[in-house]
Design a protein around this motif. Structure first.
Motif, PDB file in Angstrom:
ATOM      1  N   GLY A   1       0.819  -1.212   0.000  1.00 17.00           N
ATOM      2  CA  GLY A   1       0.000   0.000   0.000  1.00 17.00           C
ATOM      3  C   GLY A   1       0.849   1.256   0.000  1.00 17.00           C
ATOM      4  O   GLY A   1       0.526   2.248  -0.677  1.00 17.00           O
ATOM      5  N   TRP A   2       1.924   1.232   0.767  1.00 17.67           N
ATOM      6  CA  TRP A   2       2.847   2.369   0.811  1.00 17.67           C
ATOM      7  C   TRP A   2       3.482   2.600  -0.562  1.00 17.67           C
ATOM      8  O   TRP A   2       3.556   3.732  -1.036  1.00 17.67           O
ATOM      9  N   ASN A   3       3.901   1.525  -1.196  1.00 19.06           N
ATOM     10  CA  ASN A   3       4.516   1.642  -2.514  1.00 19.06           C
ATOM     11  C   ASN A   3       3.515   2.127  -3.557  1.00 19.06           C
ATOM     12  O   ASN A   3       3.855   2.938  -4.414  1.00 19.06           O
ATOM     13  N   ARG A   4       2.263   1.666  -3.481  1.00 18.44           N
ATOM     14  CA  ARG A   4       1.242   2.128  -4.423  1.00 18.44           C
ATOM     15  C   ARG A   4       0.941   3.606  -4.213  1.00 18.44           C
ATOM     16  O   ARG A   4       0.672   4.334  -5.168  1.00 18.44           O
ATOM     17  N   ALA A   5       0.973   4.077  -2.977  1.00 18.78           N
ATOM     18  CA  ALA A   5       0.704   5.497  -2.692  1.00 18.78           C
ATOM     19  C   ALA A   5       1.778   6.395  -3.285  1.00 18.78           C
ATOM     20  O   ALA A   5       1.506   7.542  -3.646  1.00 18.78           O
ATOM     21  N   TRP A   6       3.011   5.880  -3.410  1.00 17.75           N
ATOM     22  CA  TRP A   6       4.108   6.667  -3.971  1.00 17.75           C
ATOM     23  C   TRP A   6       4.316   6.446  -5.464  1.00 17.75           C
ATOM     24  O   TRP A   6       5.199   7.051  -6.064  1.00 17.75           O
ATOM     25  N   ASP A   7       3.490   5.589  -6.086  1.00 17.57           N
ATOM     26  CA  ASP A   7       3.550   5.439  -7.545  1.00 17.57           C
ATOM     27  C   ASP A   7       3.137   6.747  -8.199  1.00 17.57           C
ATOM     28  O   ASP A   7       2.564   7.635  -7.566  1.00 17.57           O
ATOM     29  N   VAL A   8       3.389   6.864  -9.503  1.00 18.90           N
ATOM     30  CA  VAL A   8       3.116   8.107 -10.225  1.00 18.90           C
ATOM     31  C   VAL A   8       1.639   8.509 -10.119  1.00 18.90           C
ATOM     32  O   VAL A   8       1.320   9.685 -10.038  1.00 18.90           O
ATOM     33  N   ASP A   9       0.738   7.556 -10.071  1.00 20.15           N
ATOM     34  CA  ASP A   9      -0.681   7.887  -9.943  1.00 20.15           C
ATOM     35  C   ASP A   9      -1.184   7.735  -8.509  1.00 20.15           C
ATOM     36  O   ASP A   9      -2.387   7.748  -8.262  1.00 20.15           O
ATOM     37  N   GLY A  10      -0.285   7.627  -7.535  1.00 25.31           N
ATOM     38  CA  GLY A  10      -0.666   7.430  -6.137  1.00 25.31           C
ATOM     39  C   GLY A  10      -0.977   8.737  -5.426  1.00 25.31           C
ATOM     40  O   GLY A  10      -0.650   9.835  -5.877  1.00 25.31           O
ATOM     41  N   VAL A  11      -1.620   8.611  -4.276  1.00 24.52           N
ATOM     42  CA  VAL A  11      -2.059   9.769  -3.493  1.00 24.52           C
ATOM     43  C   VAL A  11      -0.876  10.562  -2.952  1.00 24.52           C
ATOM     44  O   VAL A  11      -0.833  11.792  -3.079  1.00 24.52           O
ATOM     45  N   LEU A  12       0.077   9.890  -2.336  1.00 22.08           N
ATOM     46  CA  LEU A  12       1.209  10.601  -1.741  1.00 22.08           C
ATOM     47  C   LEU A  12       2.081  11.270  -2.801  1.00 22.08           C
ATOM     48  O   LEU A  12       2.597  12.367  -2.598  1.00 22.08           O
ATOM     49  N   TYR A  13       2.212  10.622  -3.943  1.00 21.31           N
ATOM     50  CA  TYR A  13       2.977  11.222  -5.035  1.00 21.31           C
ATOM     51  C   TYR A  13       2.309  12.513  -5.507  1.00 21.31           C
ATOM     52  O   TYR A  13       2.968  13.532  -5.722  1.00 21.31           O
ATOM     53  N   ALA A  14       0.975  12.487  -5.635  1.00 19.88           N
ATOM     54  CA  ALA A  14       0.237  13.672  -6.078  1.00 19.88           C
ATOM     55  C   ALA A  14       0.342  14.797  -5.054  1.00 19.88           C
ATOM     56  O   ALA A  14       0.517  15.968  -5.414  1.00 19.88           O
ATOM     57  N   MET A  15       0.258  14.458  -3.778  1.00 18.98           N
ATOM     58  CA  MET A  15       0.356  15.489  -2.735  1.00 18.98           C
ATOM     59  C   MET A  15       1.762  16.088  -2.713  1.00 18.98           C
ATOM     60  O   MET A  15       1.915  17.305  -2.554  1.00 18.98           O
ATOM     61  N   TRP A  16       2.781  15.253  -2.859  1.00 13.62           N
ATOM     62  CA  TRP A  16       4.148  15.760  -2.885  1.00 13.62           C
ATOM     63  C   TRP A  16       4.374  16.642  -4.103  1.00 13.62           C
ATOM     64  O   TRP A  16       5.050  17.666  -4.022  1.00 13.62           O
ATOM     65  N   ASP A  17       3.777  16.272  -5.230  1.00 12.39           N
ATOM     66  CA  ASP A  17       3.862  17.097  -6.426  1.00 12.39           C
ATOM     67  C   ASP A  17       3.181  18.450  -6.204  1.00 12.39           C
ATOM     68  O   ASP A  17       3.671  19.482  -6.666  1.00 12.39           O
ATOM     69  N   ASP A  18       2.057  18.467  -5.462  1.00 11.08           N
ATOM     70  CA  ASP A  18       1.394  19.728  -5.113  1.00 11.08           C
ATOM     71  C   ASP A  18       2.307  20.622  -4.280  1.00 11.08           C
ATOM     72  O   ASP A  18       2.382  21.830  -4.497  1.00 11.08           O
ATOM     73  N   VAL A  19       3.001  20.020  -3.324  1.00  9.97           N
ATOM     74  CA  VAL A  19       3.904  20.790  -2.459  1.00  9.97           C
ATOM     75  C   VAL A  19       5.055  21.370  -3.276  1.00  9.97           C
ATOM     76  O   VAL A  19       5.421  22.536  -3.120  1.00  9.97           O
TER      77      VAL A  19
END
Length: 74
Positions: free
Chosen positions: A4-22
């Motif tokens: 789940g952690w790895n999926r969240a950091w994938d290009v289409d994942g939630v954490l990746y999108a939030m980090w991109d926003d920051v």
């Protein structure tokens, strides 16, 4: 859990999108940044102002107390 952690950091994942926003916030400016990030910054700013107002109020009340105490003793 690791999956789940790895999926969240994938290009289409939630954490990746939030980090991109920051990361894009400085170039986007306050008006065009992500709404969740703008809300976090506004809550932090309001909290800071409230804490400073509370501290300033305590300083003013302490000074007033000292003045009234000195006037009562004179």
């Amino acid at each position: 859990m690791r999956d789940g952690w790895n999926r969240a950091w994938d290009v289409d994942g939630v954490l990746y999108a939030m980090w991109d926003d920051v990361l894009s916030a400085p170039e986007d400016g306050f008006r065009y940044m992500a709404p969740w990030l703008r809300a976090v910054l506004m809550v932090a700013g309001v909290s800071f102002v409230v804490l400073m107002a509370k501290a300033a109020g305590e300083v003013v009340l302490q000074a007033l107390h000292q003045l009234l105490t000195a006037a009562a003793l004179a």
